[in-house]
Design a protein around this motif. Structure first.
Motif, PDB file in Angstrom:
ATOM      1  N   UNK A 122       0.838  -1.197   0.000  1.00 40.85           N
ATOM      2  CA  UNK A 122       0.000   0.000   0.000  1.00 40.85           C
ATOM      3  C   UNK A 122       0.875   1.250   0.000  1.00 40.85           C
ATOM      4  N   UNK A 123       1.913   1.242   0.822  1.00 38.60           N
ATOM      5  CA  UNK A 123       2.835   2.382   0.870  1.00 38.60           C
ATOM      6  C   UNK A 123       3.480   2.616  -0.489  1.00 38.60           C
ATOM      7  N   UNK A 124       3.782   1.551  -1.205  1.00 37.74           N
ATOM      8  CA  UNK A 124       4.382   1.680  -2.530  1.00 37.74           C
ATOM      9  C   UNK A 124       3.415   2.309  -3.522  1.00 37.74           C
ATOM     10  N   UNK A 125       2.164   1.895  -3.460  1.00 41.27           N
ATOM     11  CA  UNK A 125       1.167   2.461  -4.366  1.00 41.27           C
ATOM     12  C   UNK A 125       0.977   3.949  -4.112  1.00 41.27           C
ATOM     13  N   UNK A 126       0.974   4.330  -2.843  1.00 43.83           N
ATOM     14  CA  UNK A 126       0.848   5.748  -2.506  1.00 43.83           C
ATOM     15  C   UNK A 126       2.093   6.518  -2.941  1.00 43.83           C
ATOM     16  N   UNK A 127       3.278   5.966  -2.694  1.00 49.31           N
ATOM     17  CA  UNK A 127       4.528   6.645  -3.056  1.00 49.31           C
ATOM     18  C   UNK A 127       4.632   6.863  -4.555  1.00 49.31           C
ATOM     19  N   UNK A 128       4.133   5.910  -5.334  1.00 46.25           N
ATOM     20  CA  UNK A 128       4.188   6.046  -6.790  1.00 46.25           C
ATOM     21  C   UNK A 128       3.344   7.202  -7.283  1.00 46.25           C
ATOM     22  N   UNK A 129       2.414   7.631  -6.454  1.00 46.22           N
ATOM     23  CA  UNK A 129       1.539   8.740  -6.833  1.00 46.22           C
ATOM     24  C   UNK A 129       2.039  10.080  -6.309  1.00 46.22           C
ATOM     25  N   UNK A 130       2.346  10.154  -5.022  1.00 51.49           N
ATOM     26  CA  UNK A 130       2.637  11.451  -4.416  1.00 51.49           C
ATOM     27  C   UNK A 130       4.094  11.869  -4.554  1.00 51.49           C
ATOM     28  N   UNK A 131       5.003  10.895  -4.687  1.00 48.40           N
ATOM     29  CA  UNK A 131       6.421  11.189  -4.944  1.00 48.40           C
ATOM     30  C   UNK A 131       7.131  11.944  -3.831  1.00 48.40           C
ATOM     31  N   UNK A 132       6.696  11.787  -2.585  1.00 48.93           N
ATOM     32  CA  UNK A 132       7.450  12.310  -1.449  1.00 48.93           C
ATOM     33  C   UNK A 132       8.309  11.191  -0.871  1.00 48.93           C
ATOM     34  N   UNK A 133       9.139  11.505   0.104  1.00 55.51           N
ATOM     35  CA  UNK A 133       9.946  10.471   0.747  1.00 55.51           C
ATOM     36  C   UNK A 133       9.011   9.495   1.449  1.00 55.51           C
ATOM     37  N   UNK A 134       9.122   8.241   1.099  1.00 53.87           N
ATOM     38  CA  UNK A 134       8.223   7.219   1.645  1.00 53.87           C
ATOM     39  C   UNK A 134       8.683   6.824   3.042  1.00 53.87           C
ATOM     40  N   UNK A 135       7.783   6.848   4.045  1.00 52.03           N
ATOM     41  CA  UNK A 135       8.178   6.478   5.408  1.00 52.03           C
ATOM     42  C   UNK A 135       8.271   4.975   5.631  1.00 52.03           C
ATOM     43  N   UNK A 136       8.062   4.216   4.562  1.00 47.40           N
ATOM     44  CA  UNK A 136       8.122   2.750   4.643  1.00 47.40           C
ATOM     45  C   UNK A 136       9.217   2.266   3.687  1.00 47.40           C
ATOM     46  N   UNK A 137      10.460   2.148   4.132  1.00 47.15           N
ATOM     47  CA  UNK A 137      11.532   1.734   3.220  1.00 47.15           C
ATOM     48  C   UNK A 137      11.269   0.418   2.507  1.00 47.15           C
ATOM     49  N   UNK A 138      10.509  -0.487   3.134  1.00 40.83           N
ATOM     50  CA  UNK A 138      10.225  -1.780   2.508  1.00 40.83           C
ATOM     51  C   UNK A 138       9.399  -1.642   1.240  1.00 40.83           C
ATOM     52  N   UNK A 139       8.766  -0.487   1.034  1.00 39.78           N
ATOM     53  CA  UNK A 139       7.996  -0.267  -0.197  1.00 39.78           C
ATOM     54  C   UNK A 139       8.910  -0.190  -1.414  1.00 39.78           C
ATOM     55  N   UNK A 140      10.182   0.079  -1.194  1.00 36.73           N
ATOM     56  CA  UNK A 140      11.122   0.193  -2.309  1.00 36.73           C
ATOM     57  C   UNK A 140      11.176  -1.099  -3.118  1.00 36.73           C
ATOM     58  N   UNK A 141      11.251  -2.235  -2.440  1.00 34.79           N
ATOM     59  CA  UNK A 141      11.333  -3.513  -3.147  1.00 34.79           C
ATOM     60  C   UNK A 141      10.055  -3.797  -3.924  1.00 34.79           C
TER      61      UNK A 141
END
Length: 396
Positions: free
Chosen positions: A324-343
């Motif tokens: 879920x964090x990855x899907x949000x990060x792909x949209x908002x493009x801020x620093x993601x607070x969930x490093x595991x979303x990177x993978x």
């Protein structure tokens, strides 16, 4: 559904500045009021979550993923509602920290509900809410994903050690943006903002809370434990640069216009804005100076007397699932607070989305992380004095 990246065509911060910039409260917002403090035993209401499957969430504009074909749909939020049966009233009503503080503070200081179960505000403002006792401690037994996946860099801000009352929604970096082609060289140090070849082509952020930490870091200060002397030293330096004509002006997010036009060659800037600027102009670079840069967050909090606390805690934990964090990060493009979303992003079949996993402004690399720190916020007893000094320099 495969992840696809989507950069919002309008900067969220640029929009919010246009909508709500300049709202300022002094008094209560600026220095706190002892009589407004709420003791821990008076913060909770009877929680209706088990029998009333809903919650109200106040957030900023352009700060959640939406469906390209159906802009009123929010895929990550829709998935939570479908999985849990909890209905979320999502309202984009926060345009400025001080403005929102003024909107809900009468209820909180008078021990009345705000009719909101979840809010998102900047960490420097979160510090005021925590000090005033206006938010509830979260039950981590309902938030195993937060416990496991929250970025270690964001776990221990001075205003809320252990993040008992706040959980980062998204994060970002205040650093230096510059146009390398126009400048003709790299920038690696804060002190380079004062170089002769940048005279009259530099801007600083006008907001005291946004500006001071990076400038202190340029002086070698540990911003997790800075002093009043450190603050006044920065003010002395900035006054000197104003007097010599080095600083073109102080800005909100309108530094974006100055940088893209070429009127400004280097400026204090937010990482999330620069990602969007780079899409149109690859010559614009963002740097975390060698001395370091400020890592900040805008965080989720549950205000006092919220009627659906457990539902809000479940929603927060939903967004800490790496997928879920990855899907949000792909949209908002801020620093993601969930490093595991990177993978998760790296494994996407979409080339553009997979590339986001390598963007250090979304997932800072090890070298950058070593230079990031969360600043100690400005305490209640300091704010009036510091604001008077800073605003006189900025011309507010």
């Amino acid at each position: 559904m495969p992840l696809t990246s989507r950069t919002s065509p309008v900067s969220r911060r640029k929009l919010l500045r246009a909508l709500g910039a300049g709202a300022a409260l002094g008094g209560l917002a600026g220095c706190g009021v002892p009589a407004a403090y709420v003791a821990p035993g008076d913060r909770a209401a009877a929680d209706r979550s088990a029998r009333d499957k809903r919650l109200a969430w106040a957030n900023w504009p352009l700060y959640i993923d939406t469906d390209d074909e159906h802009p009123n749909r929010r895929p990550t939020l829709d998935a939570f509602e479908k999985r849990t049966g909890i209905s979320v009233a999502y309202v984009e009503e926060i345009n400025d920290n001080d403005e929102f503080f003024g909107k809900i503070s009468p209820s909180l200081m008078n021990h009345q509900p705000t009719d909101r179960d979840l809010i998102v505000i900047s960490d420097w403002m979160c510090g005021r809410f925590v000090r005033l006792g206006w938010v509830q401690e979260m039950d981590r037994s309902r938030q195993p994903n937060v416990t496991e996946y929250l970025d270690p860099l964001l776990r221990r801000p001075a205003f809320d050690p252990g993040r008992r009352f706040t959980v980062p929604w998204q994060s970002g970096i205040t650093g230096i943006a510059y146009n390398r082609r126009r400048l003709g060289r790299e920038i690696r140090h804060v002190s380079e903002l004062w170089s002769d070849d940048l005279k009259g082509r530099v801007t600083l952020l006008s907001g005291m809370d946004e500006a001071f930490a990076l400038l202190m870091q340029g002086n070698g200060v540990d911003i997790t434990d800075w002093t009043a002397d450190d603050f006044h030293t920065v003010c002395d330096q900035v006054e000197k640069q104003v007097d010599r004509g080095q600083i073109r002006r102080f800005t909100g997010n309108d530094y974006i216009k100055d940088l893209t036009s070429g009127d400004v060659l280097a400026c204090q800037a937010y990482s999330g804005d620069v990602i969007q600027l780079q899409a149109d102009d690859p010559d614009i670079e963002f740097v975390v100076p060698e001395e370091g840069a400020e890592l900040w967050a805008e965080s989720l909090m549950i205000p006092n007397l919220a009627a659906h606390k457990a539902n809000a805690e479940r929603l927060i934990d939903h967004y800490y699932q790496p997928e879920v964090a990855a899907e949000l990060a792909a949209w908002v493009n801020y620093v993601c607070p969930v490093p595991a979303a990177r993978d998760v992003l790296a494994s996407s079949g979409d080339e553009e989305t997979a590339a986001l996993a390598e963007d250090p402004l979304i997932f800072p690399d090890a070298s950058m992380r070593e230079r990031l720190a969360i600043a100690r916020d400005i305490a209640a007893g300091e704010r009036a004095e510091f604001a008077k000094r800073w605003n006189a320099i900025v011309g507010v």
